[in-house]
Design a protein around this motif. Structure first.
Motif, PDB file in Angstrom:
ATOM      1  N   ALA A  16     -16.198  -8.294  13.039  1.00  0.00           N
ATOM      2  CA  ALA A  16     -17.246  -8.302  12.006  1.00  0.00           C
ATOM      3  C   ALA A  16     -17.315  -6.952  11.299  1.00  0.00           C
ATOM      4  O   ALA A  16     -17.556  -6.899  10.089  1.00  0.00           O
ATOM      5  CB  ALA A  16     -18.593  -8.649  12.624  1.00  0.00           C
ATOM      6  N   ILE A  17     -17.091  -5.867  12.043  1.00  0.00           N
ATOM      7  CA  ILE A  17     -17.060  -4.543  11.399  1.00  0.00           C
ATOM      8  C   ILE A  17     -15.889  -4.471  10.423  1.00  0.00           C
ATOM      9  O   ILE A  17     -16.041  -4.013   9.281  1.00  0.00           O
ATOM     10  CB  ILE A  17     -16.983  -3.419  12.453  1.00  0.00           C
ATOM     11  CG1 ILE A  17     -18.298  -3.320  13.232  1.00  0.00           C
ATOM     12  CG2 ILE A  17     -16.668  -2.078  11.810  1.00  0.00           C
ATOM     13  CD1 ILE A  17     -18.243  -2.404  14.439  1.00  0.00           C
ATOM     14  N   PHE A  86     -29.606 -14.246   0.401  1.00  0.00           N
ATOM     15  CA  PHE A  86     -29.947 -13.916  -0.983  1.00  0.00           C
ATOM     16  C   PHE A  86     -28.722 -13.425  -1.745  1.00  0.00           C
ATOM     17  O   PHE A  86     -28.497 -13.807  -2.897  1.00  0.00           O
ATOM     18  CB  PHE A  86     -31.053 -12.850  -1.018  1.00  0.00           C
ATOM     19  CG  PHE A  86     -32.352 -13.321  -0.463  1.00  0.00           C
ATOM     20  CD1 PHE A  86     -33.107 -14.261  -1.125  1.00  0.00           C
ATOM     21  CD2 PHE A  86     -32.807 -12.845   0.753  1.00  0.00           C
ATOM     22  CE1 PHE A  86     -34.308 -14.717  -0.609  1.00  0.00           C
ATOM     23  CE2 PHE A  86     -34.006 -13.292   1.293  1.00  0.00           C
ATOM     24  CZ  PHE A  86     -34.762 -14.230   0.609  1.00  0.00           C
ATOM     25  N   ILE A  87     -27.934 -12.586  -1.100  1.00  0.00           N
ATOM     26  CA  ILE A  87     -26.717 -12.060  -1.729  1.00  0.00           C
ATOM     27  C   ILE A  87     -25.743 -13.198  -2.029  1.00  0.00           C
ATOM     28  O   ILE A  87     -25.132 -13.242  -3.100  1.00  0.00           O
ATOM     29  CB  ILE A  87     -26.063 -10.993  -0.812  1.00  0.00           C
ATOM     30  CG1 ILE A  87     -26.954  -9.765  -0.674  1.00  0.00           C
ATOM     31  CG2 ILE A  87     -24.674 -10.621  -1.281  1.00  0.00           C
ATOM     32  CD1 ILE A  87     -27.086  -8.941  -1.924  1.00  0.00           C
ATOM     33  N   ILE A  88     -25.607 -14.139  -1.097  1.00  0.00           N
ATOM     34  CA  ILE A  88     -24.681 -15.263  -1.295  1.00  0.00           C
ATOM     35  C   ILE A  88     -25.118 -16.123  -2.476  1.00  0.00           C
ATOM     36  O   ILE A  88     -24.297 -16.518  -3.308  1.00  0.00           O
ATOM     37  CB  ILE A  88     -24.561 -16.090   0.002  1.00  0.00           C
ATOM     38  CG1 ILE A  88     -23.827 -15.277   1.081  1.00  0.00           C
ATOM     39  CG2 ILE A  88     -23.841 -17.411  -0.245  1.00  0.00           C
ATOM     40  CD1 ILE A  88     -23.912 -15.870   2.466  1.00  0.00           C
ATOM     41  N   MET A 165     -19.286 -13.730   6.727  1.00  0.00           N
ATOM     42  CA  MET A 165     -19.958 -12.517   7.189  1.00  0.00           C
ATOM     43  C   MET A 165     -21.379 -12.839   7.638  1.00  0.00           C
ATOM     44  O   MET A 165     -21.850 -12.326   8.659  1.00  0.00           O
ATOM     45  CB  MET A 165     -19.979 -11.462   6.076  1.00  0.00           C
ATOM     46  CG  MET A 165     -20.493 -10.116   6.508  1.00  0.00           C
ATOM     47  SD  MET A 165     -19.371  -9.360   7.673  1.00  0.00           S
ATOM     48  CE  MET A 165     -20.519  -8.622   8.784  1.00  0.00           C
ATOM     49  N   PHE A 166     -22.065 -13.689   6.897  1.00  0.00           N
ATOM     50  CA  PHE A 166     -23.402 -14.124   7.308  1.00  0.00           C
ATOM     51  C   PHE A 166     -23.342 -14.835   8.666  1.00  0.00           C
ATOM     52  O   PHE A 166     -24.174 -14.598   9.537  1.00  0.00           O
ATOM     53  CB  PHE A 166     -24.027 -15.044   6.255  1.00  0.00           C
ATOM     54  CG  PHE A 166     -25.289 -15.708   6.705  1.00  0.00           C
ATOM     55  CD1 PHE A 166     -26.438 -14.964   6.929  1.00  0.00           C
ATOM     56  CD2 PHE A 166     -25.337 -17.067   6.925  1.00  0.00           C
ATOM     57  CE1 PHE A 166     -27.614 -15.564   7.354  1.00  0.00           C
ATOM     58  CE2 PHE A 166     -26.502 -17.677   7.362  1.00  0.00           C
ATOM     59  CZ  PHE A 166     -27.643 -16.922   7.575  1.00  0.00           C
TER      60      PHE A 166
END
Length: 192
Positions: A16-17, A86-88, A165-166
């Motif tokens: 994930a990093i 929200f970003i998505i 990523m979410f």
């Protein structure tokens, strides 16, 4: 049943990093490109700056995710998990608008390539060609359809990367919650 590795392509924390680092790098690079050369493809003044700002926001959320994962911070993991939906949604709306605007500006982009790379503007007849910017020839060589296809694929891949990523942030938060209830060798032994 609890599944610790469902749908994970990489080890959870390290993968994930790395995933968030990739998202941060290409989002910030894309934002810089849009701030610098966005007027090549988009013809309404603040349009490319808005798209670049959204790309910077995506990069910032990826950096927050990276820091939360590297510190194993429950609070910042929750903040990151809260921000990603929200970003998505904003990125999906941006992708739709970019595709529509590229299709709308198809004739202008073709005009730029046909006129030696001079930037299109509503005042082309009054502009001095020496002061106007130019389109790099690498954008005109493949043609508009190839360029549009590349933009569409990149925007869709961006959204898929963000959704994954979410998922990884959600999964990492659940892992932190799951293991926080377990006890070590003190105060009653292992996993009482």
């Amino acid at each position: 049943m609890w599944c610790d590795s469902c749908l994970l392509l990489f080890p959870l924390r390290g993968g994930a990093i790395a995933w968030s680092a990739v998202i941060a790098l290409y989002s910030i690079a894309g934002a810089i490109f849009l701030f610098k050369d966005g007027d090549i493809f988009f013809f309404v003044y603040p349009e490319w700056q808005i798209y670049g700002g959204i790309s910077m926001a995506i990069g910032a959320c990826a950096v927050i995710s990276m820091m939360a994962l590297s510190n194993r911070s429950y609070i910042w993991t929750r903040v990151s998990k809260f921000l990603w939906p929200f970003i998505i949604v904003i990125a999906a709306i941006r992708a739709i608008i970019i595709i529509v605007e590229l299709l709308r500006g198809k004739d202008n982009i073709t005009w730029e390539c046909d006129n030696g790379g001079q930037l299109w503007s509503s005042t082309n007849s009054t502009m001095d060609a020496s002061t106007a910017g130019t389109v790099p020839s690498s954008f005109c060589t493949p043609g508009f359809t190839s360029l549009l296809t590349a933009f569409i694929i990149a925007l869709l891949a961006d959204i898929v990367f963000q959704i994954y990523m979410f998922f990884m942030m959600w999964r990492f938060e659940k892992r932190l919650e799951h293991y926080s209830h377990m006890k070590g060798p003190f105060n009653g032994g292992y996993y009482n």
